[in-house]
Design a protein around this motif. Structure first.
Motif, PDB file in Angstrom:
ATOM      1  N   GLU A 110      -4.441   4.642   5.504  1.00  0.00           N
ATOM      2  CA  GLU A 110      -5.320   5.810   5.461  1.00  0.00           C
ATOM      3  C   GLU A 110      -4.617   7.062   5.970  1.00  0.00           C
ATOM      4  O   GLU A 110      -3.653   6.986   6.728  1.00  0.00           O
ATOM      5  CB  GLU A 110      -6.574   5.574   6.309  1.00  0.00           C
ATOM      6  N   THR A 152       0.858  -1.173   0.000  1.00  0.00           N
ATOM      7  CA  THR A 152       0.000   0.000   0.000  1.00  0.00           C
ATOM      8  C   THR A 152       0.900   1.230   0.000  1.00  0.00           C
ATOM      9  O   THR A 152       2.123   1.123   0.211  1.00  0.00           O
ATOM     10  CB  THR A 152      -0.905   0.056   1.240  1.00  0.00           C
ATOM     11  N   SER A 212      -2.759   7.922  -3.036  1.00  0.00           N
ATOM     12  CA  SER A 212      -2.725   6.691  -2.250  1.00  0.00           C
ATOM     13  C   SER A 212      -3.215   5.497  -3.055  1.00  0.00           C
ATOM     14  O   SER A 212      -3.915   5.634  -4.060  1.00  0.00           O
ATOM     15  CB  SER A 212      -3.580   6.848  -0.983  1.00  0.00           C
ATOM     16  N   THR A 265      -8.085   9.967   2.206  1.00  0.00           N
ATOM     17  CA  THR A 265      -7.940   8.806   1.326  1.00  0.00           C
ATOM     18  C   THR A 265      -9.260   8.086   1.078  1.00  0.00           C
ATOM     19  O   THR A 265      -9.270   6.930   0.653  1.00  0.00           O
ATOM     20  CB  THR A 265      -6.919   7.833   1.935  1.00  0.00           C
ATOM     21  N   LEU A 290      -1.411   9.643   9.467  1.00  0.00           N
ATOM     22  CA  LEU A 290      -1.304   8.573   8.485  1.00  0.00           C
ATOM     23  C   LEU A 290      -1.080   7.279   9.244  1.00  0.00           C
ATOM     24  O   LEU A 290      -0.322   7.255  10.225  1.00  0.00           O
ATOM     25  CB  LEU A 290      -0.126   8.773   7.534  1.00  0.00           C
ATOM     26  N   VAL A 311       0.549   5.680   1.057  1.00  0.00           N
ATOM     27  CA  VAL A 311      -0.126   6.962   1.255  1.00  0.00           C
ATOM     28  C   VAL A 311       0.943   8.037   1.340  1.00  0.00           C
ATOM     29  O   VAL A 311       1.877   7.926   2.139  1.00  0.00           O
ATOM     30  CB  VAL A 311      -0.979   6.998   2.538  1.00  0.00           C
ATOM     31  N   GLN A 366      -9.768   6.262  -2.316  1.00  0.00           N
ATOM     32  CA  GLN A 366      -8.708   5.392  -2.834  1.00  0.00           C
ATOM     33  C   GLN A 366      -9.233   4.000  -3.196  1.00  0.00           C
ATOM     34  O   GLN A 366     -10.256   3.553  -2.682  1.00  0.00           O
ATOM     35  CB  GLN A 366      -7.580   5.262  -1.815  1.00  0.00           C
TER      36      GLN A 366
END
Length: 201
Positions: A100, A80, A95, A113, A144, A82, A116
């Motif tokens: 998140e 992932t 992202s 986010t 984050l 971000v 996303q």
């Protein structure tokens, strides 16, 4: 002008987080490597390294394009990602996945986010990075976190933690999802930024 302070906490093998400071602002990053690929940590670190090399940008499109390039260069490792750039008047970034980013301005809470795409992940060659822009001229708190935070934390614990300086807030968020046995339910990466107006701003 605004003053920005940040804190980072990471625990686990596959997650990565970083905070880069520039004259224009800061760039916060969280990446959660997919352990099932066998190279999740490598992919997550690849995101951090790429953001470091790029440097500062307040352009949403720049961050979307960066993740688009990583989507192919990281393969077959997956993660992932971000990325949030905190500038003088706005938050911009991009992202992919289920990590998140949230902005708290004292009056409301914004899921940066929220649009996303959770899958496919970065490095699959099929990920679809989504950019975001949020006007933020005043003070606030940016958080984050990888899914190891958001899947297990109680919302009131987030709000309580943000009453503390950034590094302590990040530490409290990480500890808030730890089991009584001392282990975590998942890897956790957290970045907290406190944004304040300077006396001259």
């Amino acid at each position: 002008m605004r003053e920005i302070q940040g804190g980072v906490c990471i625990e686990g093998r596959e997650d990565r987080a970083a905070l880069f400071e520039y004259e224009e602002g800061v760039v916060a990053v969280v990446a959660d490597g997919a352990g099932g690929t066998g190279r999740g940590a490598e992919a997550a670190q690849g995101v951090i390294d790429a953001v470091r090399r790029l440097g500062w940008s307040s352009s949403t499109q720049t961050w979307v394009e960066l993740l688009g390039r990583l989507n192919h260069s990281l393969s077959p490792a997956q993660t992932t990602a971000v990325i949030v750039a905190v500038g003088p008047t706005a938050l911009t970034g991009a992202s992919v996945g289920d990590s998140e980013a949230w902005w708290f301005d004292g009056a409301a809470e914004y899921a940066l986010t929220k649009e996303q795409r959770r899958k496919p992940l970065l490095g699959s060659g099929e990920a679809m990075p989504v950019g975001f822009f949020h006007e933020a001229r005043g003070a606030g708190r940016l958080v984050l976190g990888s899914d190891g935070l958001w899947k297990y934390v109680r919302w009131e614990r987030v709000l309580e933690a943000l009453q503390n300086p950034p590094q302590e807030a990040a530490r409290r968020l990480l500890e808030s999802v730890r089991y009584p046995s001392g282990v975590l339910p998942d890897d956790v990466a957290v970045v907290v930024c406190r944004v304040e107006r300077s006396p001259t701003g």
